[in-house]
Design an enzyme around this catalytic site. Structure first.
Site, mmCIF file in Angstrom:
data_model
loop_
_atom_site.group_PDB
_atom_site.id
_atom_site.type_symbol
_atom_site.label_atom_id
_atom_site.label_comp_id
_atom_site.label_asym_id
_atom_site.label_seq_id
_atom_site.Cartn_x
_atom_site.Cartn_y
_atom_site.Cartn_z
ATOM 1 N N GLU A 127 45.104 51.027 44.764
ATOM 2 C CA GLU A 127 45.469 49.625 45.018
ATOM 3 C C GLU A 127 46.090 49.454 46.396
ATOM 4 O O GLU A 127 46.978 50.209 46.793
ATOM 5 C CB GLU A 127 46.460 49.146 43.963
ATOM 6 N N SER A 145 47.197 43.024 45.626
ATOM 7 C CA SER A 145 47.051 42.259 44.389
ATOM 8 C C SER A 145 47.128 40.781 44.749
ATOM 9 O O SER A 145 48.052 40.369 45.463
ATOM 10 C CB SER A 145 48.148 42.593 43.382
ATOM 11 N N ARG A 153 50.022 51.677 53.005
ATOM 12 C CA ARG A 153 48.806 52.139 52.338
ATOM 13 C C ARG A 153 47.577 51.932 53.220
ATOM 14 O O ARG A 153 46.621 52.708 53.145
ATOM 15 C CB ARG A 153 48.653 51.440 50.987
ATOM 16 N N ARG A 185 53.979 55.864 47.532
ATOM 17 C CA ARG A 185 54.959 55.121 46.743
ATOM 18 C C ARG A 185 56.352 55.390 47.312
ATOM 19 O O ARG A 185 56.973 56.402 47.030
ATOM 20 C CB ARG A 185 54.879 55.539 45.276
ATOM 21 N N ARG A 189 61.918 48.813 46.826
ATOM 22 C CA ARG A 189 61.746 48.946 45.380
ATOM 23 C C ARG A 189 62.327 50.270 44.913
ATOM 24 O O ARG A 189 62.090 51.313 45.530
ATOM 25 C CB ARG A 189 60.255 48.868 44.999
#
Length: 430
Positions: free
Chosen positions: A349, A352, A391, A277, A262
């Site tokens: 987070e 999801s 994560r 990130r 990403r």
């Protein structure tokens, strides 16, 4: 993508759904384009029918030897064909305009999704585990002595730029063990089908799951037009692209461990330190393909699959129902699982789990055939992280850290780590 028939028949409901997303009404603009498109189609078909009639008359004149009448009618046929091509081109232009607009409009929230603007309006559903009370100030993952020398941002930056990392030694092995543990649990305990997928895909695959055209800037495109996947949701969901699936074959439940990429174009300045990130990371992804009536319960099942991984790793978490303004583009309803990170003193987070309804299926033309009917309808698609590997690594390190700089590891990982249970302050396994 949205069904134009639904918008045509229920413009107010459509606009109400957009309003819950914080967006302006669009039904009038969409219906106006659709009306023009259908008008051009009708005119094209009308001219084509007239042309066909003239062609029959021309054939009759030819058979009767009336060359003058034949030439006159043939000229009229040519004129009709030119007009038909003109009208068809206008219809095609309107169709492209309509499709391009519909491709940029997000999914509509389910009725039980709370209305809100951002993460502040999300609603907590559950907490599991009690955050550990440390007798010292807990460090962030990259500052733990047993970790620091094995998590190399400087060398990665020299090779690739910011937001990359090189892991080595016990940390690289722990990272690999976490991914293996997740896949094993999903395959053996949760009955998902493991899939090894490409990480380079064509534009249609990215369009099918909603990354294109709206979010092109968030992903990486190669010089030959391929795209690096931002998540295995793209490859797993597109397995059913263009297919008609018998009802008996559903649900389809997949999982995959892949590299993900990403650009984080929309996250400039966020989480610039550590591994939170990154431009390149690993994730274990779950995807389900179901009948429409089964997708609600399937989302709860997938949520439990992800939660179970955290519970087995003994990591405290909370589950949040996202508000309408914080959901992803393709989701009708989303639950986020947030893991406790003592180094930051916050929940972050880590998964999801989203129900996309038939939104992606319409983009992919993925349909099902009922057992007792010839009619076709769109399948429902769901996706969820099970989990983000990097994560999870961060959470294991921060929650297991000790004052002397060592890290105690979750017992369930022992068999993946040669029965080691601790990373010493020097970075070696114990």
């Amino acid at each position: 993508m949205h069904d134009i028939r639904f918008i045509r028949d229920h413009p107010n409901l459509f606009d109400q759904g957009l309003a819950r997303r914080g967006l302006a009404a669009m039904s009038k603009e969409i219906i106006d384009i659709d009306r023009q498109r259908r008008s051009w189609i009708y005119r094209s078909e009308e001219v084509k029918a007239a042309s066909n009639q003239l062609s029959k008359q021309a054939g009759k004149a030819k058979s009767q030897g009336d060359e003058e009448l034949f030439a006159t009618i043939r000229q009229q046929v040519n004129e009709k064909k030119e007009l038909e091509q003109k009208f068809s081109a206008q219809a095609s232009e309107c169709n492209s305009q309509l499709k391009n607009l519909l491709l940029t409009i997000p999914n509509l929230p389910q009725d039980d999704v709370p209305v809100g603007k951002d993460e502040q309006d999300n609603v907590e559903q559950k907490r599991w585990g009690q955050p550990k009370e440390f007798s010292f100030q807990p460090r962030e993952h990259f500052a733990i002595p047993g970790v620091a020398n094995l998590m190399d941002f400087a060398t990665a930056g020299k090779l690739s730029g910011s937001r990359f990392v090189m892991l080595s030694g016990s940390i690289a092995r722990l990272h690999r063990a976490l991914a293996q543990f997740m896949i094993d649990r999903h395959v053996y305990d949760h009955n998902l089908l493991e899939v090894w997928t490409p990480i380079l895909v064509n534009p249609l695959a990215m369009e099918g799951t909603g990354q294109l055209p709206k979010f092109a800037g968030d992903s990486y495109r190669t010089e030959n037009g391929k795209w690096l996947i931002p998540t295995a949701e793209v490859t797993l969901t597109n397995i059913v692209n263009g297919l008609i699936i018998n009802e008996d074959a559903l649900p389809l439940r997949y999982c995959a461990h892949t590299q993900c990429f990403r650009s984080e174009a929309g996250s400039a300045g966020k989480d610039t330190t550590g591994m939170l990130r990154q431009h390149q990371f690993e994730k274990v992804e779950m995807v389900s393909i179901t009948t429409p009536e089964a997708s609600k319960n399937e989302q709860y099942r997938m949520l439990k699959c992800a939660e179970t991984i955290l519970e087995m790793l003994e990591l405290p978490y909370r589950t949040m129902l996202l508000c309408s303004g914080d959901m992803g583009f393709g989701a009708q309803k989303t639950y986020d699982i947030e893991v406790w990170l003592p180094g930051q003193g916050v929940y972050r987070e880590i998964s999801s789990v989203s129900n996309c309804g038939n939104f992606q299926a319409q983009r992919m033309d993925a349909r099902l055939r009922r057992n007792k009917s010839k009619d076709l309808e769109f399948v429902h698609t769901l996706n969820g992280s099970g989990l983000a590997v990097g994560r999870t690594l961060i959470a294991v390190l921060e929650n297991g850290q000790c004052e002397n700089g060592s890290v105690r590891l979750p017992p369930v990982l022992a068999k993946y780590l040669g029965n080691h249970s601790e990373i010493l302050p020097n970075g070696q396994f114990n």
